[in-house]
Design a protein around this motif. Structure first.
Motif, short mmCIF file in Angstrom:
data_model
loop_
_atom_site.label_atom_id
_atom_site.label_comp_id
_atom_site.label_asym_id
_atom_site.label_seq_id
_atom_site.Cartn_x
_atom_site.Cartn_y
_atom_site.Cartn_z
N VAL A 190 3.89 -10.31 2.88
CA VAL A 190 5.29 -9.94 2.65
C VAL A 190 5.52 -9.47 1.23
N VAL A 191 5.02 -10.19 0.27
CA VAL A 191 5.28 -9.88 -1.14
C VAL A 191 4.19 -9.00 -1.74
N HIS A 192 2.94 -9.45 -1.65
CA HIS A 192 1.86 -8.82 -2.41
C HIS A 192 1.34 -7.54 -1.78
N HIS A 347 -3.54 -7.42 -5.83
CA HIS A 347 -2.48 -7.76 -4.89
C HIS A 347 -2.71 -7.19 -3.48
N GLY A 348 -3.31 -6.00 -3.40
CA GLY A 348 -3.55 -5.39 -2.10
C GLY A 348 -4.74 -5.99 -1.38
N VAL A 349 -5.92 -5.84 -1.96
CA VAL A 349 -7.14 -6.36 -1.33
C VAL A 349 -7.09 -7.88 -1.20
N ALA A 350 -6.70 -8.56 -2.27
CA ALA A 350 -6.61 -10.03 -2.21
C ALA A 350 -5.53 -10.48 -1.23
N GLY A 351 -4.45 -9.71 -1.12
CA GLY A 351 -3.42 -10.05 -0.15
C GLY A 351 -3.93 -9.96 1.27
#
Length: 453
Positions: A190-192, A347-351
Protein backbone atom coordinates in the motif's frame (compact mmCIF):
# COMPACT_ATOMS: atom_id res chain seq x y z
CA UNK A 1 -8.20 -2.19 42.68
CA UNK A 2 -11.60 -0.74 41.71
CA UNK A 3 -10.65 2.60 43.24
CA UNK A 4 -7.42 2.67 41.20
CA UNK A 5 -9.32 1.80 38.02
CA UNK A 6 -11.85 4.58 38.61
CA UNK A 7 -8.99 7.00 39.28
CA UNK A 8 -7.27 5.97 36.02
CA UNK A 9 -10.56 6.35 34.17
CA UNK A 10 -10.95 9.87 35.47
CA UNK A 11 -7.41 10.81 34.42
CA UNK A 12 -7.92 9.36 30.93
CA UNK A 13 -11.22 11.21 30.59
CA UNK A 14 -9.43 14.46 31.33
CA UNK A 15 -6.70 13.67 28.81
CA UNK A 16 -9.18 12.44 26.19
CA UNK A 17 -12.56 14.07 26.89
CA UNK A 18 -14.04 12.50 23.74
CA UNK A 19 -13.65 9.14 25.44
CA UNK A 20 -15.67 10.04 28.52
CA UNK A 21 -18.76 8.34 27.17
CA UNK A 22 -17.00 5.53 25.30
CA UNK A 23 -18.23 2.79 27.60
CA UNK A 24 -20.00 2.26 30.91
CA UNK A 25 -17.34 -0.26 31.88
CA UNK A 26 -14.32 1.53 33.45
CA UNK A 27 -11.97 -1.23 32.29
CA UNK A 28 -13.13 -0.85 28.68
CA UNK A 29 -12.83 2.93 28.93
CA UNK A 30 -9.23 2.76 30.17
CA UNK A 31 -8.35 0.20 27.50
CA UNK A 32 -9.80 2.40 24.77
CA UNK A 33 -8.01 5.43 26.18
CA UNK A 34 -4.66 3.63 26.14
CA UNK A 35 -5.25 2.41 22.60
CA UNK A 36 -6.04 5.97 21.50
CA UNK A 37 -2.94 7.32 23.19
CA UNK A 38 -0.77 4.67 21.53
CA UNK A 39 -2.16 5.34 18.06
CA UNK A 40 -1.66 9.09 18.54
CA UNK A 41 1.98 8.50 19.52
CA UNK A 42 2.38 6.19 16.53
CA UNK A 43 0.90 8.84 14.22
CA UNK A 44 3.44 11.37 15.48
CA UNK A 45 6.28 8.87 14.95
CA UNK A 46 5.18 8.21 11.36
CA UNK A 47 4.75 11.91 10.64
CA UNK A 48 8.24 12.58 12.02
CA UNK A 49 9.55 10.14 9.40
CA UNK A 50 9.22 13.08 7.00
CA UNK A 51 12.28 14.50 8.74
CA UNK A 52 14.07 11.27 7.88
CA UNK A 53 13.01 11.51 4.25
CA UNK A 54 14.20 15.12 4.08
CA UNK A 55 17.66 14.21 5.36
CA UNK A 56 17.82 11.06 3.24
CA UNK A 57 17.03 12.85 -0.02
CA UNK A 58 19.16 15.88 0.87
CA UNK A 59 22.12 13.72 1.85
CA UNK A 60 21.78 11.54 -1.25
CA UNK A 61 21.66 14.47 -3.69
CA UNK A 62 23.87 17.47 -4.42
CA UNK A 63 24.37 20.58 -2.35
CA UNK A 64 22.89 22.87 -4.98
CA UNK A 65 19.51 21.15 -4.61
CA UNK A 66 19.39 20.75 -0.82
CA UNK A 67 17.02 23.60 0.01
CA UNK A 68 14.63 22.59 -2.75
CA UNK A 69 14.52 18.97 -1.59
CA UNK A 70 13.82 19.96 2.01
CA UNK A 71 11.27 22.64 1.23
CA UNK A 72 9.17 20.71 -1.26
CA UNK A 73 8.75 17.89 1.27
CA UNK A 74 7.07 20.24 3.74
CA UNK A 75 4.98 21.79 0.97
CA UNK A 76 3.90 18.37 -0.35
CA UNK A 77 3.05 17.10 3.14
CA UNK A 78 0.86 20.15 3.71
CA UNK A 79 -0.97 19.73 0.41
CA UNK A 80 -1.30 15.97 0.98
CA UNK A 81 -3.00 16.75 4.31
CA UNK A 82 -5.65 18.88 2.62
CA UNK A 83 -6.26 16.35 -0.16
CA UNK A 84 -6.55 13.48 2.32
CA UNK A 85 -9.00 15.51 4.42
CA UNK A 86 -11.08 16.48 1.40
CA UNK A 87 -11.43 13.09 -0.31
CA UNK A 88 -8.55 10.66 0.34
CA UNK A 89 -9.70 9.29 3.69
CA UNK A 90 -13.26 8.85 2.47
CA UNK A 91 -12.22 7.06 -0.73
CA UNK A 92 -10.30 4.52 1.36
CA UNK A 93 -12.49 3.82 4.38
CA UNK A 94 -16.12 4.39 3.44
CA UNK A 95 -18.47 1.98 1.73
CA UNK A 96 -18.43 2.12 -2.03
CA UNK A 97 -17.48 -0.62 -4.42
CA UNK A 98 -14.83 -3.30 -4.25
CA UNK A 99 -12.60 -0.96 -6.30
CA UNK A 100 -13.06 2.37 -4.52
CA UNK A 101 -14.76 3.80 -1.46
CA UNK A 102 -17.39 6.50 -1.52
CA UNK A 103 -17.51 10.19 -0.62
CA UNK A 104 -19.76 10.03 2.43
CA UNK A 105 -16.84 11.19 4.59
CA UNK A 106 -15.51 13.83 2.19
CA UNK A 107 -14.12 16.83 4.11
CA UNK A 108 -13.76 14.47 7.02
CA UNK A 109 -15.37 15.54 10.28
CA UNK A 110 -14.18 13.20 13.05
CA UNK A 111 -16.53 11.61 15.54
CA UNK A 112 -16.86 13.52 18.78
CA UNK A 113 -17.48 10.37 20.83
CA UNK A 114 -15.62 7.08 20.47
CA UNK A 115 -17.82 4.01 20.65
CA UNK A 116 -15.79 0.85 20.97
CA UNK A 117 -12.81 1.76 18.83
CA UNK A 118 -10.77 4.54 17.26
CA UNK A 119 -12.18 4.21 13.72
CA UNK A 120 -13.77 7.44 12.59
CA UNK A 121 -11.83 9.57 15.04
CA UNK A 122 -9.34 12.36 14.48
CA UNK A 123 -6.64 10.08 15.90
CA UNK A 124 -7.24 7.40 13.27
CA UNK A 125 -7.40 10.03 10.54
CA UNK A 126 -4.00 11.45 11.54
CA UNK A 127 -2.48 7.97 11.68
CA UNK A 128 -3.69 7.12 8.17
CA UNK A 129 -2.72 10.55 6.82
CA UNK A 130 0.86 9.98 7.97
CA UNK A 131 0.98 6.77 5.90
CA UNK A 132 -0.28 8.55 2.78
CA UNK A 133 2.35 11.26 3.24
CA UNK A 134 5.10 8.63 3.52
CA UNK A 135 4.02 6.97 0.26
CA UNK A 136 4.12 10.36 -1.46
CA UNK A 137 7.61 11.11 -0.12
CA UNK A 138 8.79 7.75 -1.48
CA UNK A 139 7.52 8.73 -4.93
CA UNK A 140 9.57 11.95 -4.86
CA UNK A 141 12.79 9.94 -5.08
CA UNK A 142 12.13 9.42 -8.80
CA UNK A 143 11.69 13.17 -9.36
CA UNK A 144 14.86 14.25 -7.56
CA UNK A 145 17.15 16.98 -8.94
CA UNK A 146 15.29 17.60 -12.19
CA UNK A 147 11.51 18.06 -11.79
CA UNK A 148 9.72 21.40 -11.77
CA UNK A 149 8.18 22.50 -8.49
CA UNK A 150 4.79 22.87 -10.22
CA UNK A 151 4.88 19.16 -11.06
CA UNK A 152 5.11 18.30 -7.35
CA UNK A 153 1.96 20.35 -6.74
CA UNK A 154 -0.09 18.76 -9.50
CA UNK A 155 1.08 15.20 -8.87
CA UNK A 156 0.39 15.46 -5.12
CA UNK A 157 -3.27 16.05 -5.91
CA UNK A 158 -3.41 13.22 -8.45
CA UNK A 159 -1.59 10.80 -6.15
CA UNK A 160 -3.85 11.69 -3.23
CA UNK A 161 -7.07 11.26 -5.19
CA UNK A 162 -6.70 8.53 -7.83
CA UNK A 163 -3.61 6.47 -6.93
CA UNK A 164 -2.99 5.95 -3.21
CA UNK A 165 -6.66 5.77 -2.08
CA UNK A 166 -7.50 3.14 -4.69
CA UNK A 167 -4.80 0.69 -3.59
CA UNK A 168 -5.36 1.45 0.10
CA UNK A 169 -9.07 0.74 -0.33
CA UNK A 170 -8.36 -2.53 -2.14
CA UNK A 171 -6.26 -3.82 0.77
CA UNK A 172 -7.18 -1.87 3.93
CA UNK A 173 -10.59 -0.42 3.18
CA UNK A 174 -12.56 -3.59 2.52
CA UNK A 175 -11.89 -3.74 -1.22
CA UNK A 176 -11.46 -6.75 -3.46
CA UNK A 177 -7.96 -7.70 -2.28
CA UNK A 178 -9.09 -7.49 1.34
CA UNK A 179 -11.92 -9.92 0.54
CA UNK A 180 -9.34 -12.27 -0.98
CA UNK A 181 -7.30 -12.20 2.24
CA UNK A 182 -4.24 -10.27 1.03
CA UNK A 183 -1.80 -9.81 3.91
CA UNK A 184 -0.13 -6.39 4.11
CA UNK A 185 -0.09 -5.47 7.77
CA UNK A 186 1.49 -2.00 7.59
CA UNK A 187 2.00 -1.30 3.91
CA UNK A 188 4.82 -2.97 1.98
CA UNK A 189 2.41 -2.79 -0.95
CA UNK A 190 0.00 0.00 0.00
CA UNK A 191 2.66 2.52 1.00
CA UNK A 192 6.04 1.43 -0.35
CA UNK A 193 5.32 -0.31 -3.64
CA UNK A 194 2.75 2.33 -4.56
CA UNK A 195 5.26 5.13 -4.00
CA UNK A 196 8.02 3.25 -5.82
CA UNK A 197 5.79 2.54 -8.84
CA UNK A 198 5.07 6.26 -9.12
CA UNK A 199 8.80 6.99 -8.80
CA UNK A 200 9.54 4.55 -11.65
CA UNK A 201 7.06 6.31 -13.92
CA UNK A 202 8.60 9.66 -13.04
CA UNK A 203 12.22 8.71 -13.60
CA UNK A 204 11.40 7.10 -16.98
CA UNK A 205 9.59 10.20 -18.23
CA UNK A 206 12.04 12.69 -16.74
CA UNK A 207 15.04 10.78 -18.10
CA UNK A 208 18.48 10.71 -16.39
CA UNK A 209 20.17 13.70 -14.81
CA UNK A 210 22.74 15.55 -16.86
CA UNK A 211 26.07 13.74 -16.72
CA UNK A 212 24.77 10.51 -15.18
CA UNK A 213 25.45 8.21 -18.16
CA UNK A 214 28.01 8.33 -20.94
CA UNK A 215 27.28 7.52 -24.58
CA UNK A 216 29.09 4.21 -24.24
CA UNK A 217 26.73 3.18 -21.44
CA UNK A 218 29.16 3.64 -18.58
CA UNK A 219 27.88 5.21 -15.38
CA UNK A 220 29.16 8.36 -13.70
CA UNK A 221 28.45 8.15 -10.00
CA UNK A 222 26.80 11.37 -8.82
CA UNK A 223 27.57 11.25 -5.12
CA UNK A 224 25.27 12.62 -2.48
CA UNK A 225 26.82 15.55 -0.66
CA UNK A 226 26.41 14.42 2.97
CA UNK A 227 26.67 10.83 4.23
CA UNK A 228 26.15 11.99 7.81
CA UNK A 229 22.74 13.38 6.87
CA UNK A 230 21.92 10.09 5.16
CA UNK A 231 22.99 8.11 8.22
CA UNK A 232 20.97 10.24 10.64
CA UNK A 233 18.00 9.95 8.29
CA UNK A 234 18.10 6.15 8.46
CA UNK A 235 18.16 6.26 12.27
CA UNK A 236 15.15 8.62 12.28
CA UNK A 237 13.26 6.41 9.84
CA UNK A 238 14.20 3.30 11.80
CA UNK A 239 12.74 4.75 15.01
CA UNK A 240 9.70 6.08 13.16
CA UNK A 241 9.07 2.62 11.77
CA UNK A 242 7.98 1.43 15.20
CA UNK A 243 5.04 3.79 14.83
CA UNK A 244 4.57 2.54 11.31
CA UNK A 245 4.50 -1.19 12.07
CA UNK A 246 3.77 -1.55 15.77
CA UNK A 247 1.27 1.31 15.58
CA UNK A 248 -0.74 -0.62 13.02
CA UNK A 249 -1.94 -2.93 15.80
CA UNK A 250 -4.00 0.11 16.94
CA UNK A 251 -4.11 -1.51 20.38
CA UNK A 252 -1.92 -2.13 23.40
CA UNK A 253 -4.03 -4.48 25.50
CA UNK A 254 -2.41 -7.82 24.73
CA UNK A 255 1.08 -6.46 24.04
CA UNK A 256 1.09 -7.70 20.45
CA UNK A 257 2.53 -4.36 19.34
CA UNK A 258 5.75 -5.39 21.10
CA UNK A 259 5.97 -8.57 19.03
CA UNK A 260 5.53 -6.56 15.84
CA UNK A 261 8.23 -4.12 16.97
CA UNK A 262 10.55 -7.03 17.78
CA UNK A 263 10.24 -8.48 14.27
CA UNK A 264 10.74 -5.01 12.80
CA UNK A 265 14.02 -4.55 14.66
CA UNK A 266 15.33 -7.97 13.63
CA UNK A 267 14.63 -7.41 9.94
CA UNK A 268 16.21 -3.95 9.93
CA UNK A 269 19.38 -5.25 11.57
CA UNK A 270 19.57 -8.23 9.21
CA UNK A 271 19.11 -5.98 6.17
CA UNK A 272 21.89 -3.64 7.24
CA UNK A 273 24.36 -6.45 7.93
CA UNK A 274 23.51 -8.34 4.72
CA UNK A 275 23.94 -5.24 2.55
CA UNK A 276 27.24 -4.34 4.19
CA UNK A 277 28.64 -7.85 3.64
CA UNK A 278 27.46 -7.93 0.02
CA UNK A 279 29.07 -4.55 -0.73
CA UNK A 280 32.29 -5.67 0.96
CA UNK A 281 32.44 -8.78 -1.20
CA UNK A 282 31.59 -7.17 -4.54
CA UNK A 283 33.13 -3.72 -4.10
CA UNK A 284 36.07 -4.63 -1.93
CA UNK A 285 34.98 -1.92 0.53
CA UNK A 286 32.29 -1.66 3.17
CA UNK A 287 30.07 0.88 1.38
CA UNK A 288 28.13 3.11 3.77
CA UNK A 289 25.24 4.11 1.43
CA UNK A 290 24.69 0.42 0.61
CA UNK A 291 24.55 -0.46 4.29
CA UNK A 292 22.05 2.35 4.96
CA UNK A 293 19.84 1.26 2.09
CA UNK A 294 20.07 -2.33 3.37
CA UNK A 295 18.61 -1.32 6.71
CA UNK A 296 15.78 0.51 4.97
CA UNK A 297 15.17 -2.45 2.64
CA UNK A 298 14.84 -4.73 5.66
CA UNK A 299 12.35 -2.32 7.23
CA UNK A 300 10.31 -2.07 4.04
CA UNK A 301 10.20 -5.83 3.59
CA UNK A 302 9.09 -6.60 7.14
CA UNK A 303 6.33 -3.99 6.96
CA UNK A 304 3.87 -6.39 5.33
CA UNK A 305 4.84 -9.46 7.32
CA UNK A 306 5.75 -8.17 10.80
CA UNK A 307 2.51 -9.44 12.35
CA UNK A 308 2.36 -12.72 10.44
CA UNK A 309 5.79 -14.34 10.81
CA UNK A 310 8.07 -15.79 13.47
CA UNK A 311 11.31 -14.01 14.44
CA UNK A 312 13.60 -16.34 12.47
CA UNK A 313 11.59 -15.57 9.34
CA UNK A 314 11.92 -11.82 10.01
CA UNK A 315 15.71 -12.25 9.93
CA UNK A 316 15.53 -14.19 6.66
CA UNK A 317 13.26 -11.55 5.12
CA UNK A 318 15.67 -8.78 6.14
CA UNK A 319 18.69 -10.64 4.74
CA UNK A 320 17.02 -11.32 1.39
CA UNK A 321 15.78 -7.74 1.06
CA UNK A 322 19.13 -6.20 2.04
CA UNK A 323 21.09 -8.41 -0.34
CA UNK A 324 18.80 -8.10 -3.35
CA UNK A 325 18.65 -4.34 -2.89
CA UNK A 326 22.32 -4.09 -3.86
CA UNK A 327 21.99 -6.14 -7.05
CA UNK A 328 18.80 -4.45 -8.21
CA UNK A 329 20.36 -1.01 -7.76
CA UNK A 330 23.17 -2.15 -10.07
CA UNK A 331 20.57 -3.46 -12.52
CA UNK A 332 18.67 -0.16 -12.70
CA UNK A 333 21.93 1.69 -13.38
CA UNK A 334 22.78 -0.82 -16.11
CA UNK A 335 19.50 -0.15 -17.92
CA UNK A 336 19.99 3.62 -17.45
CA UNK A 337 17.15 4.22 -15.03
CA UNK A 338 18.44 7.10 -12.93
CA UNK A 339 17.20 6.59 -9.37
CA UNK A 340 19.05 9.15 -7.22
CA UNK A 341 17.81 7.94 -3.84
CA UNK A 342 17.48 4.20 -4.53
CA UNK A 343 13.70 4.23 -4.24
CA UNK A 344 13.09 1.50 -6.81
CA UNK A 345 15.24 -1.05 -4.99
CA UNK A 346 14.67 -0.01 -1.38
CA UNK A 347 10.92 0.52 -1.55
CA UNK A 348 9.86 -1.22 -4.76
CA UNK A 349 11.84 -4.47 -4.81
CA UNK A 350 11.89 -4.79 -1.02
CA UNK A 351 8.17 -4.01 -0.91
CA UNK A 352 7.53 -6.88 -3.33
CA UNK A 353 9.77 -9.23 -1.33
CA UNK A 354 8.04 -8.31 1.91
CA UNK A 355 4.55 -8.77 0.54
CA UNK A 356 5.28 -12.12 -1.08
CA UNK A 357 7.10 -13.36 2.03
CA UNK A 358 3.91 -13.97 3.98
CA UNK A 359 2.89 -16.43 1.28
CA UNK A 360 5.82 -18.53 2.50
CA UNK A 361 6.28 -17.65 6.17
CA UNK A 362 2.88 -16.63 7.61
CA UNK A 363 1.86 -18.88 10.48
CA UNK A 364 -1.72 -20.04 10.84
CA UNK A 365 -1.86 -18.84 14.46
CA UNK A 366 -0.74 -15.30 13.62
CA UNK A 367 -2.93 -15.05 10.52
CA UNK A 368 -5.90 -16.02 12.69
CA UNK A 369 -4.91 -13.48 15.34
CA UNK A 370 -4.66 -10.65 12.83
CA UNK A 371 -7.77 -11.90 11.06
CA UNK A 372 -6.39 -11.71 7.53
CA UNK A 373 -5.60 -14.57 5.16
CA UNK A 374 -4.17 -17.94 6.14
CA UNK A 375 -0.91 -19.78 6.73
CA UNK A 376 1.85 -19.67 4.13
CA UNK A 377 3.48 -22.48 2.19
CA UNK A 378 6.05 -23.39 4.86
CA UNK A 379 3.38 -23.66 7.56
CA UNK A 380 1.00 -26.04 5.86
CA UNK A 381 -1.17 -23.53 4.05
CA UNK A 382 -0.27 -24.66 0.56
CA UNK A 383 0.11 -22.10 -2.22
CA UNK A 384 -3.22 -20.32 -1.68
CA UNK A 385 -1.84 -17.38 0.30
CA UNK A 386 1.22 -17.15 -1.94
CA UNK A 387 -1.00 -16.81 -5.01
CA UNK A 388 -3.04 -14.06 -3.34
CA UNK A 389 0.14 -12.20 -2.41
CA UNK A 390 1.50 -12.52 -5.96
CA UNK A 391 -1.53 -11.21 -7.82
CA UNK A 392 -2.02 -8.55 -5.15
CA UNK A 393 1.49 -7.23 -5.75
CA UNK A 394 1.16 -7.39 -9.53
CA UNK A 395 -2.20 -5.64 -9.75
CA UNK A 396 -1.29 -2.96 -7.22
CA UNK A 397 2.11 -2.24 -8.75
CA UNK A 398 0.80 -2.16 -12.31
CA UNK A 399 -2.11 0.10 -11.38
CA UNK A 400 0.11 2.59 -9.55
CA UNK A 401 2.66 2.64 -12.39
CA UNK A 402 0.16 2.95 -15.24
CA UNK A 403 -1.90 5.71 -13.64
CA UNK A 404 1.23 7.60 -12.54
CA UNK A 405 2.75 7.28 -15.99
CA UNK A 406 -0.43 8.46 -17.71
CA UNK A 407 -0.83 11.42 -15.36
CA UNK A 408 2.81 12.49 -15.67
CA UNK A 409 2.73 12.06 -19.46
CA UNK A 410 -0.24 14.43 -19.64
CA UNK A 411 1.54 16.92 -17.37
CA UNK A 412 4.62 16.64 -19.59
CA UNK A 413 2.56 17.45 -22.68
CA UNK A 414 0.77 20.32 -20.96
CA UNK A 415 3.48 22.19 -19.04
CA UNK A 416 6.59 19.98 -19.10
CA UNK A 417 8.08 17.93 -16.28
CA UNK A 418 11.71 18.92 -16.24
CA UNK A 419 13.52 22.16 -15.59
CA UNK A 420 15.74 23.52 -18.35
CA UNK A 421 19.30 22.32 -18.76
CA UNK A 422 20.61 25.63 -17.47
CA UNK A 423 18.35 25.49 -14.41
CA UNK A 424 19.39 21.92 -13.65
CA UNK A 425 23.08 22.81 -13.87
CA UNK A 426 22.66 25.87 -11.67
CA UNK A 427 20.65 23.87 -9.17
CA UNK A 428 17.00 23.87 -8.19
CA UNK A 429 17.66 25.91 -5.06
CA UNK A 430 18.47 28.95 -7.15
CA UNK A 431 16.32 28.30 -10.23
CA UNK A 432 13.14 27.35 -8.36
CA UNK A 433 13.48 29.33 -5.11
CA UNK A 434 15.95 32.14 -5.69
CA UNK A 435 18.45 31.17 -3.01
CA UNK A 436 20.73 28.28 -2.11
CA UNK A 437 20.23 26.00 0.85
CA UNK A 438 23.96 26.46 1.52
CA UNK A 439 24.50 30.08 0.41
CA UNK A 440 28.00 30.54 1.85
CA UNK A 441 29.38 27.31 0.43
CA UNK A 442 27.84 27.87 -2.98
CA UNK A 443 29.21 31.40 -3.17
CA UNK A 444 32.68 30.06 -2.45
CA UNK A 445 32.19 27.52 -5.25
CA UNK A 446 31.40 30.30 -7.71
CA UNK A 447 28.31 30.32 -9.91
CA UNK A 448 27.22 26.78 -9.08
CA UNK A 449 27.57 25.68 -12.73
CA UNK A 450 28.93 22.32 -11.75
CA UNK A 451 27.37 18.97 -12.52
CA UNK A 452 28.68 17.38 -9.35
CA UNK A 453 28.71 20.46 -7.14
Amino acid sequence: MVKKMLYATGIMSLLFPTLAFAADDPVATVSLSLDSLWVMVAAVLVLLMQGGFILLEVGSTRMKNAGHVAGKTIFATGLCTLVFWAVGYSLIFTEGTSLLGGLSEAFFNPSKIVEGGIAGTSIFFLFQLAFAAVSLSIAWGGFAERAKLSVYLIFTIIFGVVIYPVIAHWIWGGGWLASHGKQDFAGSTVVHLTGAAAALAATILLKPRIGKYNKDGTVNAIQGHNQVFSTVSVLLLWVGWFGFNAGSTVAVGDGFFGYVAFNTQLAAGAGAVAALIVSWIFLGKADIPTMLNGALAGLVAITASCAFVEPWAAVVIGIVAGGLMYFTMKFFDKVKVDDPVGVLSVHGVAGIIGTISTGFFATGELAEKVGVGKAGLFYGGGVDQLVVQLYGVITSGVFAFVVSFAALWLIKKAIGLRVTEEEEVIGLDLSEHGSYGYPEQMKKAGTGYNVTG
